[in-house]
Design an enzyme around this catalytic site. Sequence first.
Site, PDB file in Angstrom:
ATOM      1  N   LYS A  46      21.073  58.512  25.544  1.00 25.18           N
ATOM      2  CA  LYS A  46      20.598  58.339  26.911  1.00 25.18           C
ATOM      3  C   LYS A  46      19.698  57.106  26.968  1.00 25.18           C
ATOM      4  CE  LYS A  46      18.378  61.392  30.372  1.00 25.18           C
ATOM      5  NZ  LYS A  46      17.897  62.788  30.532  1.00 25.18           N
ATOM      6  N   SER A  77      19.912  65.288  33.985  1.00 28.06           N
ATOM      7  CA  SER A  77      19.910  63.847  34.093  1.00 28.06           C
ATOM      8  C   SER A  77      20.626  63.138  32.950  1.00 28.06           C
ATOM      9  CB  SER A  77      18.469  63.336  34.171  1.00 28.06           C
ATOM     10  OG  SER A  77      17.750  63.641  32.989  1.00 28.06           O
ATOM     11  N   SER A 102      18.070  69.061  31.773  1.00 27.98           N
ATOM     12  CA  SER A 102      18.861  67.829  31.759  1.00 27.98           C
ATOM     13  C   SER A 102      19.766  67.647  30.555  1.00 27.98           C
ATOM     14  CB  SER A 102      17.933  66.618  31.896  1.00 27.98           C
ATOM     15  OG  SER A 102      17.387  66.580  33.193  1.00 27.98           O
TER      16      SER A 102
END
Length: 461
Positions: free
Chosen positions: A77, A153, A177
Amino acid sequence: MTPEKTSEIVQAFRSGHASARELVQQALDRIERLDGTVNAFTATTAKRALAQADRLDGQRRRGDALPSLAGVPFAVKNLFDIQGLPTLAGSRINQDRPPATEDAVLVQRLEQAGAVLVGALNMDEYAYGFTTENSHYGATRNPHDPSRIAGGSSGGSGAAVAAGQVPLALGSDTNGSIRVPSSLCGVWGLKPTFGRLSRRGTYPFVHSLDHLGPLADCVDGLVHAYDAMQGPDALDPACHARFVQPAAPRLSEGLQGLRIGVLGGYFHALASPAAQEASALAAMTLGAQDVVQWPAPDLARAAAFIVTASEGGSLHLPNLRTRQQDFEPLSVDRFIAGALQPAHWYLRAVRFRRQYRDRVHALFRRWDLLIAPATPVTATPIGTEWLELGGQRYPCRAAIGLLTQPISFAGCPVTVAPLWPAAGHGLPMGVQLIAAPWNETLCLRAAHVLERAGIASPRPT
């Protein structure tokens, strides 16, 4: 046959059937071929990755001992520091930051275990969202249906693994997330205990709630990544781990001695038929019959919202004052509202959290593992604004986290197992396997049982 899963890649490299360079190049080729559809990556690190692969090939030629993840491509990420790249955290504003001078600690630890970093992944701006409909870098799309969200996310992380671009990825989880994209994309995910893994070298969202963890295409990959990343970090005051507790040696213990329950009430009422079916399938396979009530999940979710908004708004207050127009339109109002929240709201939520954790931990005097759906619904079409759940209407982007927020508020470890209920109509639905803090191994043992039984898999069986 081209090895794709983590365990297959490790075996292919160790046996000499494939070089690390070949394995990494195959991943880079898949990223290039598929990312126009999936939009999981914001950067690739091909030169670095191939150089690392060549070093691994040299180790094998010399007969050196090979680490547990040797030759496995992975991506992170884009809130993880990657040496030479600015740490975007999904934002436009962070493009102005200087490149990172070193990798995040967990990136370093995975590379020490032989994994090869191939790129950075899309996410909701500053991790504030459950859908990865990023206005700056485009929405990440679900590989099982590109018209639908990948979750967030850590949406890029879930989509990249589900699409087979990489077998392993890292994400972060504040309110869900890691678990949300694991559920909606149909991959394995692990949110460890709060404070288990070092957060040094990552861009924060909510200091008091942020967790880091892996997403993978098989339990073996999830476990070996988790084990490789464990360890104290004296330079990270939020890393509370004092020693390593390897999970891999205990996977074969299965369900031996485990007392397993199923969360009902809130977790059943706010679950769609697909979510209820997935939870029931997991419970049947794991021999869980007793229904358990999680304490005050609605209050925990409300308090988590207050803490999230307050800490997130405070962190970004300088830019909210001067660069409001550069924020993600889907989150800027929430950041502003958080920055304006009364301090006593935040203090009450923090005090409640201390009491709440005691109430949750008391559950685990009777139960070792608890089962619940990870998301209330399967992946929704991109742009969906509202959900109907339990006869009530909810804002979709917030409601995707209805079933994850109460769990992370208590700091419990959770493994998400990807199931394929008939009511999902070809879309996956994740199930949370929840244990008491510092008992990740119990979650992973149950996940291993579901995988071996053929109930849970990244692809429908």
